[in-house]
Design a protein around this motif. Structure first.
Motif, PDB file in Angstrom:
ATOM      1  N   LEU A 111       3.733  12.383   0.369  1.00 41.43           N
ATOM      2  CA  LEU A 111       3.122  11.530  -0.659  1.00 41.43           C
ATOM      3  C   LEU A 111       1.687  11.141  -0.324  1.00 41.43           C
ATOM      4  N   LYS A 112       1.219  11.527   0.830  1.00 43.60           N
ATOM      5  CA  LYS A 112      -0.108  11.092   1.267  1.00 43.60           C
ATOM      6  C   LYS A 112      -1.205  11.395   0.250  1.00 43.60           C
ATOM      7  N   PRO A 113      -1.228  12.588  -0.361  1.00 41.30           N
ATOM      8  CA  PRO A 113      -2.287  12.863  -1.357  1.00 41.30           C
ATOM      9  C   PRO A 113      -2.173  12.009  -2.614  1.00 41.30           C
ATOM     10  N   GLU A 114      -1.013  11.385  -2.827  1.00 42.11           N
ATOM     11  CA  GLU A 114      -0.787  10.625  -4.056  1.00 42.11           C
ATOM     12  C   GLU A 114      -0.995   9.116  -3.882  1.00 42.11           C
ATOM     13  N   LEU A 115      -1.099   8.647  -2.643  1.00 39.75           N
ATOM     14  CA  LEU A 115      -1.079   7.211  -2.387  1.00 39.75           C
ATOM     15  C   LEU A 115      -2.212   6.459  -3.079  1.00 39.75           C
ATOM     16  N   SER A 116      -3.383   7.065  -3.098  1.00 43.69           N
ATOM     17  CA  SER A 116      -4.537   6.367  -3.679  1.00 43.69           C
ATOM     18  C   SER A 116      -4.436   6.214  -5.189  1.00 43.69           C
ATOM     19  N   LYS A 117      -3.562   6.985  -5.824  1.00 45.54           N
ATOM     20  CA  LYS A 117      -3.429   6.932  -7.282  1.00 45.54           C
ATOM     21  C   LYS A 117      -2.590   5.754  -7.750  1.00 45.54           C
ATOM     22  N   PHE A 161       1.434   1.506  -3.812  1.00 48.04           N
ATOM     23  CA  PHE A 161       1.767   2.191  -2.562  1.00 48.04           C
ATOM     24  C   PHE A 161       0.885   1.772  -1.388  1.00 48.04           C
ATOM     25  N   ALA A 162      -0.056   0.885  -1.603  1.00 49.89           N
ATOM     26  CA  ALA A 162      -0.984   0.503  -0.531  1.00 49.89           C
ATOM     27  C   ALA A 162      -0.225  -0.040   0.679  1.00 49.89           C
ATOM     28  N   GLU A 163      -0.588   0.431   1.861  1.00 49.45           N
ATOM     29  CA  GLU A 163       0.105   0.011   3.072  1.00 49.45           C
ATOM     30  C   GLU A 163       0.076  -1.502   3.258  1.00 49.45           C
ATOM     31  N   ALA A 164      -1.021  -2.120   2.865  1.00 50.96           N
ATOM     32  CA  ALA A 164      -1.167  -3.574   3.048  1.00 50.96           C
ATOM     33  C   ALA A 164      -0.120  -4.361   2.267  1.00 50.96           C
ATOM     34  N   ASN A 165       0.501  -3.730   1.279  1.00 56.83           N
ATOM     35  CA  ASN A 165       1.520  -4.423   0.479  1.00 56.83           C
ATOM     36  C   ASN A 165       2.815  -4.665   1.258  1.00 56.83           C
ATOM     37  N   PHE A 166       3.029  -3.903   2.345  1.00 59.85           N
ATOM     38  CA  PHE A 166       4.324  -3.893   3.020  1.00 59.85           C
ATOM     39  C   PHE A 166       4.199  -4.379   4.465  1.00 59.85           C
ATOM     40  N   TYR A 167       5.322  -4.777   5.025  1.00 60.02           N
ATOM     41  CA  TYR A 167       5.357  -5.108   6.444  1.00 60.02           C
ATOM     42  C   TYR A 167       5.061  -3.837   7.252  1.00 60.02           C
ATOM     43  N   PRO A 168       4.274  -3.966   8.328  1.00 59.07           N
ATOM     44  CA  PRO A 168       3.894  -2.776   9.113  1.00 59.07           C
ATOM     45  C   PRO A 168       5.085  -1.962   9.603  1.00 59.07           C
ATOM     46  N   GLY A 169       6.147  -2.634  10.061  1.00 63.22           N
ATOM     47  CA  GLY A 169       7.315  -1.911  10.540  1.00 63.22           C
ATOM     48  C   GLY A 169       7.943  -1.062   9.456  1.00 63.22           C
ATOM     49  N   ALA A 170       7.958  -1.576   8.224  1.00 60.35           N
ATOM     50  CA  ALA A 170       8.525  -0.825   7.104  1.00 60.35           C
ATOM     51  C   ALA A 170       7.671   0.397   6.785  1.00 60.35           C
ATOM     52  N   VAL A 171       6.359   0.245   6.870  1.00 61.91           N
ATOM     53  CA  VAL A 171       5.459   1.373   6.625  1.00 61.91           C
ATOM     54  C   VAL A 171       5.685   2.467   7.664  1.00 61.91           C
ATOM     55  N   GLU A 179       6.629  11.916 -12.787  1.00 59.14           N
ATOM     56  CA  GLU A 179       7.613  10.929 -13.252  1.00 59.14           C
ATOM     57  C   GLU A 179       8.309  10.262 -12.061  1.00 59.14           C
ATOM     58  N   ALA A 180       8.569  11.048 -11.026  1.00 61.59           N
ATOM     59  CA  ALA A 180       9.196  10.497  -9.821  1.00 61.59           C
ATOM     60  C   ALA A 180       8.283   9.473  -9.153  1.00 61.59           C
ATOM     61  N   LEU A 181       6.997   9.783  -9.069  1.00 63.95           N
ATOM     62  CA  LEU A 181       6.048   8.846  -8.465  1.00 63.95           C
ATOM     63  C   LEU A 181       5.915   7.584  -9.293  1.00 63.95           C
ATOM     64  N   LYS A 182       5.971   7.727 -10.591  1.00 66.21           N
ATOM     65  CA  LYS A 182       5.896   6.560 -11.474  1.00 66.21           C
ATOM     66  C   LYS A 182       7.097   5.639 -11.233  1.00 66.21           C
ATOM     67  N   PHE A 183       8.269   6.255 -11.014  1.00 68.79           N
ATOM     68  CA  PHE A 183       9.475   5.459 -10.730  1.00 68.79           C
ATOM     69  C   PHE A 183       9.342   4.751  -9.383  1.00 68.79           C
ATOM     70  N   LEU A 184       8.831   5.448  -8.362  1.00 70.20           N
ATOM     71  CA  LEU A 184       8.625   4.815  -7.059  1.00 70.20           C
ATOM     72  C   LEU A 184       7.641   3.647  -7.154  1.00 70.20           C
ATOM     73  N   ALA A 185       6.586   3.829  -7.957  1.00 71.19           N
ATOM     74  CA  ALA A 185       5.608   2.751  -8.127  1.00 71.19           C
ATOM     75  C   ALA A 185       6.255   1.540  -8.779  1.00 71.19           C
ATOM     76  N   TYR A 186       7.106   1.784  -9.770  1.00 69.17           N
ATOM     77  CA  TYR A 186       7.805   0.691 -10.445  1.00 69.17           C
ATOM     78  C   TYR A 186       8.722  -0.050  -9.462  1.00 69.17           C
ATOM     79  N   MET A 187       9.435   0.692  -8.622  1.00 68.19           N
ATOM     80  CA  MET A 187      10.347   0.081  -7.665  1.00 68.19           C
ATOM     81  C   MET A 187       9.602  -0.682  -6.575  1.00 68.19           C
ATOM     82  N   SER A 188       8.310  -0.397  -6.405  1.00 72.27           N
ATOM     83  CA  SER A 188       7.515  -1.055  -5.369  1.00 72.27           C
ATOM     84  C   SER A 188       6.835  -2.328  -5.854  1.00 72.27           C
ATOM     85  N   LYS A 189       6.928  -2.634  -7.134  1.00 68.20           N
ATOM     86  CA  LYS A 189       6.324  -3.856  -7.653  1.00 68.20           C
ATOM     87  C   LYS A 189       7.083  -5.076  -7.120  1.00 68.20           C
TER      88      LYS A 189
END
Length: 418
Positions: free
Chosen positions: A117-123, A127-137, A319-329
Motif C-alpha cells: 500500500l506504500k504507493p497509495e498512502l499519500s492519496k 492512512f497517515a502514520e501520525a494517525n495511529f499508535y507507533p506500535g500499531a503502525v 474500491e478496496a482502498l476506499k473501504f480501508l480509508a472508511y474503516m480508518s476514520k
C-alpha cells in the motif's frame, strides 16, 4: 498441525477448481477501475472471529455513502481462517479486503499475498502514520513495504484488587518489578489457598514482554538473544513467583472467579477482561482497577490486534482502498467500539469521552504509548511455541534456567536459519 504456505502452494493445481467459489463475485475488470457505466461493484471482505459478525452493520453505512459499491462480508472462525487464507493464496482467488491478525502479517506478506500500500498512502489522509499508535503502525510493515492499515488494537495491563492491595500496604498499583514481587509475596502470605498474582504460563508473549522490560532486544538481526543476561534475568524473575508460591502453577479455576474471590488479586491481561469482570463479577465493581505495567528498565507491553489488508490479486483495488480509508476514520472506529468492544487504532478516537471518561480504558490508552508487537518475522510463532515447552521445564520441572535457555536459543537459531 497448522499448514504452511509452501505446503498449500504445492497443492494449488489439485484444489484450484474447488476454490472457484472463493473468487470475487463481481464481474472481472482491470485492476482498480470502477465498474463500467456506473454499475455496482461487489467488494468481498473476510473478517475473523465473533466480532466480524458485526462488520455488516459498518459495511451498510459505507454502502450508503458509496452506492456503486456492494460489500459482501464473510465472517471466518479464527481456528479455520488461517487455512482458508492459505488456500486463497495458493489459488490466487480470494477476498478483496481481509482482516489480518498482526502475527500473521509476516507469513502472508512474505508469500506476496498482500498488496503493497506504500504507493497509495499519500492519496488517503486516513492512512497517515501520525494517525495511529507507533506500535500499531509497525505491525503493518514488512521490509520496505506497507501491507496493511491498523484496525483495532489490544495490549496487556495489570489488573488488581484495590482493596486487597491496600490491605498489604499498597494504596496504588505496584510501579516497579520489585514492588510487584513484594506485593505478590505479601498477598500470598494470607494463606488459606490464596495467592498474590496469576502468571499465565501459556501466554506466549508474556516472557518476551518482560524480557524487553529488562533490556533484551530478543533478536539481533537473525541472531536470537534468548540465553543472554537480559532474557535470562526476566525468566528468572517470572519463575520466582512460582518458586516462592505467590503464583499458582495450576489454578484450577477461571481467572474471573479467582479474581472475584481474591484468590489471585493480580493478573496481566488484555482489554477484553474489563467487560468480562464487569459482567461476571459486578459485586466487586468498586474494588478493582487497571494500571500500566510495572517497570524495570521500561514497561513495554505486548501489542496485538488486527490490521486490514488488500489481497494482492484483487480486481478492485480502488474500491478496496476506499473501504480501508472508511474503516480508518475515527468515527468509524468508535462505532466499531460500540458494536464489538474492540479498541480503536487511531489516536484521535481515544480523545472521545467514551474512552477518556472510563478509567480502565484510559489506562489502556496510556499503555499503548509503551506497547510493541512481537518480532514481525515469519518464524516467530514457532519460536514462541517452543518457548512454552522450555518455560514449563523451568517453572514446573525445576530445570536450570540458563541450561534450558541455552538449549532454547540453539533451537531458535535452527528455526531462524530455515
Amino acid at each position: 498441525m497448522r499448514k504452511s504456505i509452501t505446503t498449500v502452494m504445492a497443492g494449488t493445481l489439485l484444489v484450484a477448481g474447488v476454490l472457484t467459489g472463493c473468487a470475487s463475485k463481481s464481474t472481472p475488470q482491470s485492476s482498480g477501475s470502477p465498474a463500467a457505466g456506473g454499475s455496482q461493484v461487489t467488494l468481498n471482505v473476510w473478517g475473523m472471529g465473533e466480532e466480524a459478525k458485526s462488520l455488516p452493520k459498518i459495511a451498510e453505512k459505507f454502502m450508503q455513502e458509496n452506492p456503486t459499491i456492494k460489500v459482501n462480508v464473510q465472517a471466518l472462525p479464527w481456528d479455520t481462517a488461517h487455512d482458508k487464507l492459505l488456500t486463497a493464496v495458493a489459488s490466487k482467488k480470494g477476498p478483496d479486503v481481509l482482516q489480518m491478525g498482526t502475527t500473521w502479517i509476516p507469513e502472508f506478506a512474505s508469500a506476496k499475498a498482500l498488496m503493497d500500500l506504500k504507493p497509495e498512502l499519500s492519496k488517503y489522509p486516513e492512512f497517515a502514520e501520525a494517525n495511529f499508535y507507533p506500535g500499531a503502525v509497525n505491525t503493518t510493515k514488512q521490509g520496505d513495504t506497507v501491507v496493511g492499515v491498523p484496525w483495532y488494537i489490544d495490549t496487556r495491563v495489570l489488573y488488581y484488587r484495590t482493596d486487597l492491595l491496600k490491605s498489604v500496604g499498597y494504596n496504588e498499583a505496584p510501579k516497579t518489578w520489585d514492588e510487584l514481587s513484594d506485593a505478590a509475596t505479601k498477598l500470598a502470605a494470607r494463606g488459606n489457598g490464596n495467592y498474590g498474582i496469576s502468571i499465565d504460563p501459556k501466554e506466549q508473549s508474556l516472557e518476551f514482554m518482560f524480557a524487553r522490560q529488562n533490556g533484551s532486544k530478543l533478536l539481533d538481526g537473525n541472531k536470537p538473544l534468548f540465553n543472554q543476561p537480559e532474557f535470562v534475568g526476566a525468566v528468572d524473575y517470572l519463575n520466582s513467583f512460582f518458586k516462592n508460591g505467590s503464583a499458582p502453577k495450576d489454578l484450577g479455576m477461571d481467572i474471573v472467579p479467582a479474581f472475584q474471590k481474591g484468590i489471585t488479586p493480580m493478573f496481566i491481561s488484555g482489554p477484553w477482561m474489563i467487560k468480562l469482570i464487569n459482567d461476571q463479577a459486578p459485586d466487586i465493581k468498586d474494588k478493582w482497577a487497571t494500571a500500566v505495567l510495572p517497570k524495570k528498565q521500561n514497561n513495554i507491553s505486548a501489542l496485538g490486534g488486527s490490521d486490514l489488508s488488500v489481497f494482492q490479486y484483487t480486481e478492485h483495488k480502488d474500491e478496496a482502498l476506499k473501504f480501508l480509508a472508511y474503516m480508518s476514520k475515527p468515527e468509524t472506529q468508535l462505532e466499531w467500539l460500540k458494536l464489538t468492544n474492540t479498541l480503536p487504532a487511531t489516536k484521535k478516537a481515544w480523545e472521545d469521552p467514551a474512552l477518556t471518561n472510563d478509567a480502565n480504558y484510559k489506562v489502556i490508552g496510556e499503555q499503548m504509548n509503551a506497547s510493541e508487537p512481537m518480532p514481525l518475522i515469519k518464524s516467530w510463532e514457532e519460536i514462541a511455541q517452543n518457548f512454552l515447552k522450555t518455560f514449563e521445564n523451568i517453572y514446573r520441572g525445576g530445570a536450570n534456567v540458563q541450561t534450558e535457555l541455552d538449549a532454547f536459543n540453539k533451537k531458535s537459531e535452527s528455526i531462524l536459519s530455515k
